[in-house]
Design a protein around this motif. Structure first.
Motif, PDB file in Angstrom:
ATOM      1  N   ILE A  14      79.221 -31.029   4.814  1.00  0.00           N
ATOM      2  CA  ILE A  14      78.815 -29.892   5.647  1.00  0.00           C
ATOM      3  C   ILE A  14      78.563 -28.697   4.730  1.00  0.00           C
ATOM      4  CG2 ILE A  14      79.993 -30.655   7.735  1.00  0.00           C
ATOM      5  CD1 ILE A  14      81.591 -27.901   5.729  1.00  0.00           C
ATOM      6  N   ALA A  15      77.834 -27.712   5.241  1.00  0.00           N
ATOM      7  CA  ALA A  15      77.648 -26.450   4.510  1.00  0.00           C
ATOM      8  C   ALA A  15      77.893 -25.326   5.499  1.00  0.00           C
ATOM      9  CB  ALA A  15      76.249 -26.355   3.926  1.00  0.00           C
ATOM     10  N   MET A  16      78.630 -24.298   5.075  1.00  0.00           N
ATOM     11  CA  MET A  16      79.039 -23.229   5.980  1.00  0.00           C
ATOM     12  C   MET A  16      78.489 -21.891   5.494  1.00  0.00           C
ATOM     13  SD  MET A  16      82.808 -22.794   7.592  1.00  0.00           S
ATOM     14  CE  MET A  16      83.125 -21.707   8.995  1.00  0.00           C
ATOM     15  N   VAL A  17      77.970 -21.111   6.435  1.00  0.00           N
ATOM     16  CA  VAL A  17      77.478 -19.763   6.155  1.00  0.00           C
ATOM     17  C   VAL A  17      78.399 -18.785   6.874  1.00  0.00           C
ATOM     18  CG1 VAL A  17      75.551 -18.152   6.349  1.00  0.00           C
ATOM     19  CG2 VAL A  17      75.119 -20.590   5.949  1.00  0.00           C
ATOM     20  N   TYR A  75      76.601 -23.116  15.548  1.00  0.00           N
ATOM     21  CA  TYR A  75      76.525 -21.673  15.332  1.00  0.00           C
ATOM     22  C   TYR A  75      77.541 -20.986  16.243  1.00  0.00           C
ATOM     23  CZ  TYR A  75      73.973 -17.168  14.757  1.00  0.00           C
ATOM     24  OH  TYR A  75      73.599 -15.885  14.468  1.00  0.00           O
ATOM     25  N   VAL A  76      78.298 -20.047  15.703  1.00  0.00           N
ATOM     26  CA  VAL A  76      79.300 -19.309  16.482  1.00  0.00           C
ATOM     27  C   VAL A  76      78.901 -17.849  16.578  1.00  0.00           C
ATOM     28  CG1 VAL A  76      81.637 -18.350  16.339  1.00  0.00           C
ATOM     29  CG2 VAL A  76      81.292 -20.801  16.100  1.00  0.00           C
ATOM     30  N   THR A  77      78.997 -17.293  17.780  1.00  0.00           N
ATOM     31  CA  THR A  77      78.727 -15.872  17.973  1.00  0.00           C
ATOM     32  C   THR A  77      79.481 -15.377  19.198  1.00  0.00           C
ATOM     33  OG1 THR A  77      76.999 -14.202  18.316  1.00  0.00           O
ATOM     34  CG2 THR A  77      76.662 -16.324  19.364  1.00  0.00           C
ATOM     35  N   HIS A  78      79.743 -14.064  19.227  1.00  0.00           N
ATOM     36  CA  HIS A  78      80.298 -13.444  20.438  1.00  0.00           C
ATOM     37  C   HIS A  78      79.188 -12.789  21.245  1.00  0.00           C
ATOM     38  CE1 HIS A  78      79.970 -10.107  17.558  1.00  0.00           C
ATOM     39  NE2 HIS A  78      79.792  -9.348  18.624  1.00  0.00           N
ATOM     40  N   ASP A  79      77.970 -12.776  20.689  1.00  0.00           N
ATOM     41  CA  ASP A  79      76.829 -12.085  21.288  1.00  0.00           C
ATOM     42  C   ASP A  79      76.041 -13.054  22.159  1.00  0.00           C
ATOM     43  OD1 ASP A  79      74.376 -10.863  21.832  1.00  0.00           O
ATOM     44  OD2 ASP A  79      74.284  -9.844  19.902  1.00  0.00           O
ATOM     45  N   GLN A  80      76.072 -12.842  23.485  1.00  0.00           N
ATOM     46  CA  GLN A  80      75.408 -13.801  24.366  1.00  0.00           C
ATOM     47  C   GLN A  80      73.884 -13.756  24.230  1.00  0.00           C
ATOM     48  OE1 GLN A  80      73.660 -13.151  27.425  1.00  0.00           O
ATOM     49  NE2 GLN A  80      73.843 -10.941  27.468  1.00  0.00           N
ATOM     50  N   CYS A 101      88.634 -16.744  21.975  1.00  0.00           N
ATOM     51  CA  CYS A 101      88.379 -17.815  22.947  1.00  0.00           C
ATOM     52  C   CYS A 101      88.478 -19.208  22.330  1.00  0.00           C
ATOM     53  CB  CYS A 101      87.004 -17.636  23.587  1.00  0.00           C
ATOM     54  SG  CYS A 101      85.617 -17.955  22.477  1.00  0.00           S
ATOM     55  N   GLY A 102      88.481 -19.312  20.989  1.00  0.00           N
ATOM     56  CA  GLY A 102      88.587 -20.618  20.334  1.00  0.00           C
ATOM     57  C   GLY A 102      87.315 -21.102  19.674  1.00  0.00           C
ATOM     58  N   LYS A 103      86.248 -20.305  19.719  1.00  0.00           N
ATOM     59  CA  LYS A 103      84.968 -20.760  19.173  1.00  0.00           C
ATOM     60  C   LYS A 103      85.004 -20.899  17.654  1.00  0.00           C
ATOM     61  CE  LYS A 103      83.028 -16.039  19.354  1.00  0.00           C
ATOM     62  NZ  LYS A 103      84.303 -15.384  19.743  1.00  0.00           N
ATOM     63  N   THR A 104      85.564 -19.892  16.953  1.00  0.00           N
ATOM     64  CA  THR A 104      85.631 -19.964  15.491  1.00  0.00           C
ATOM     65  C   THR A 104      86.607 -21.032  15.049  1.00  0.00           C
ATOM     66  OG1 THR A 104      84.997 -17.644  15.209  1.00  0.00           O
ATOM     67  CG2 THR A 104      86.182 -18.673  13.393  1.00  0.00           C
ATOM     68  N   THR A 105      87.709 -21.186  15.779  1.00  0.00           N
ATOM     69  CA  THR A 105      88.664 -22.261  15.458  1.00  0.00           C
ATOM     70  C   THR A 105      87.991 -23.616  15.567  1.00  0.00           C
ATOM     71  OG1 THR A 105      90.519 -20.921  16.239  1.00  0.00           O
ATOM     72  CG2 THR A 105      90.875 -23.292  16.080  1.00  0.00           C
ATOM     73  N   SER A 106      87.144 -23.797  16.589  1.00  0.00           N
ATOM     74  CA  SER A 106      86.408 -25.063  16.748  1.00  0.00           C
ATOM     75  C   SER A 106      85.509 -25.319  15.542  1.00  0.00           C
ATOM     76  CB  SER A 106      85.566 -25.028  18.028  1.00  0.00           C
ATOM     77  OG  SER A 106      86.383 -24.908  19.171  1.00  0.00           O
ATOM     78  N   LEU A 107      84.811 -24.274  15.095  1.00  0.00           N
ATOM     79  CA  LEU A 107      83.929 -24.416  13.932  1.00  0.00           C
ATOM     80  C   LEU A 107      84.726 -24.743  12.676  1.00  0.00           C
ATOM     81  CD1 LEU A 107      80.759 -23.839  13.417  1.00  0.00           C
ATOM     82  CD2 LEU A 107      81.594 -21.820  12.222  1.00  0.00           C
ATOM     83  N   ARG A 108      85.855 -24.062  12.507  1.00  0.00           N
ATOM     84  CA  ARG A 108      86.670 -24.287  11.309  1.00  0.00           C
ATOM     85  C   ARG A 108      87.279 -25.689  11.307  1.00  0.00           C
ATOM     86  NH1 ARG A 108      88.214 -20.004   8.223  1.00  0.00           N
ATOM     87  NH2 ARG A 108      90.307 -20.854   7.871  1.00  0.00           N
ATOM     88  N   MET A 109      87.531 -26.255  12.473  1.00  0.00           N
ATOM     89  CA  MET A 109      88.029 -27.636  12.528  1.00  0.00           C
ATOM     90  C   MET A 109      86.937 -28.622  12.119  1.00  0.00           C
ATOM     91  SD  MET A 109      90.711 -27.912  15.718  1.00  0.00           S
ATOM     92  CE  MET A 109      89.615 -27.298  16.998  1.00  0.00           C
TER      93      MET A 109
END
Length: 367
Positions: A82-85, A194-199, A45-53
């Motif tokens: 920034i710091a990424m987990v 925060y990115v997740t596929h779990d609602q 859906c683009g959520k991880t791409t948004s975070l990576r940008m």
């Protein structure tokens, strides 16, 4: 800490077979300082791409990304503060927990006293004081994830980025880590994306949630607002567990007809639905707002449906009952003592005050 802003951010990828496709389409978004914001949506859906940008691991095709008051479009990840987990912990197996926590600070040539102070602070916050001399292989999955979070904390960044950090944990540990992350956010007063596929994760963690689908932002709202007032059928069906039921209906005056059954709608709803007279609509109702007639609360029992039960799932504190209305499978979340078994012809009571109405062509919410 700092706010993060997307200004008409677009990301396109080029594939030799598929050609150019849009991963994120012209996003506009402001993440407030100290906010816990969650991106949620299905795979792709683009959520991880948004975070990576935000992190600088992907360069947007167009638009601007700001962290604080800086446009960071061309800054290297290490210069964005920034710091990424990550999902897979990314710990060094040959290093102790102390060495893993201090690795980033040592690379930045920070003084030894400063490094020791930050490592101790992070260890206390995350309950790792007695594990600093162990190796990652000696820790459980939850403890390793705490170390990954600690490695981010010691850097004291402007923004924390979490990419599905709980996906590798079992269900019980995920619940525990969700509580710990919420407490950590309050303690640090940090800006967290925060990115997740779990609602369920999104609803329990996020102060606001960005629901995405096919590269587009569908809705940005608090968990309560998303649940009560979804803007379209995608958000309505994605948020909530079990998912919202959708039933085909036709508007007739102050009623909707569902499989030959007339259901009266509230007066303010009838006024809005006048433009859909004799036209099909989609009625949305959550499983928790459908009751077996023997254990229905004190709501208007005029609004009932008859259906033959297909499957019953006994969950202890509640039962999930499945039946069909036309071509659609319907789920009801009923009282555990409700009489229900496969093959039973059952009367169900609907709470019409909680029903949603959607245009079947645009899939947008009518009210």
């Amino acid at each position: 800490m700092a706010c993060v802003e997307f200004r008409n951010v677009r990301k396109e990828f080029t594939d030799e077979k598929k050609g150019t496709f849009t991963a994120v389409a012209d996003s506009n978004l402001i993440i407030q300082d100290k906010e816990f914001l969650v991106f949620v949506g299905p795979s792709g859906c683009g959520k991880t791409t948004s975070l990576r940008m935000i992190a600088g691991l992907e360069r947007q095709t167009s638009g601007d990304i700001l962290i604080g008051d800086r446009i960071v479009n061309h800054l290297h990840p290490k210069d964005r503060d920034i710091a990424m987990v990550f999902q897979d912990y990314a710990l060094y197996p040959h290093m102790t927990i102390r060495e893993n926590l201090s690795f980033g600070l040592r690379n930045l040539k920070k003084p030894k006293d400063y490094i020791e102070k930050k490592v101790k602070e992070a260890a206390v916050i995350l309950g790792l004081e007695d594990m600093l001399n162990r190796k990652p292989r000696e820790l459980s999955g939850g403890q390793r994830q705490r170390v990954a979070v600690g490695r981010a904390i010691v850097r004291d960044p402007q923004v924390f980025l979490f990419d599905e950090p709980l996906s590798n944990l079992d269900a019980k540990l995920r619940v525990q880590m969700r509580v710990e992350l919420s407490e950590l956010h309050k303690r640090l007063e940090a800006t967290i994306v925060y990115v997740t596929h779990d609602q369920v994760e999104a609803m329990t963690l996020g102060e606001r949630i960005v629901v995405m689908n096919q590269g587009m932002i569908q809705q940005i709202a608090t968990p309560k607002e998303l649940y009560a007032n979804p803007q379209n059928m995608f958000v309505a069906g994605f948020i909530g567990s079990p998912a919202m039921n959708f039933i085909d209906a036709v508007v007739e005056g102050n009623k909707v007809i569902v499989e030959g059954t007339f259901l009266k709608v509230p007066n303010h709803v009838a006024a809005v639905l006048q433009g859909y007279e004799h036209r099909p609509i989609v009625v949305g109702i959550r499983p928790e707002h459908i009751y077996g007639d023997d254990y229905a609360p004190s709501i208007d029992r005029e609004h009932t449906l008859q259906a033959r039960i297909q499957v019953v799932e006994h969950l202890g504190s509640e039962n999930l009952v499945y039946f069909r209305m036309g071509s659609r499978r319907i789920t009801a979340k009923v009282h555990p003592e409700t009489k229900a078994y496969a093959g039973l012809e059952k009367t169900f009571v609907l709470d019409m005050s909680k029903v949603h109405y959607f245009d079947p062509l645009t899939e947008q919410r009518i009210l």
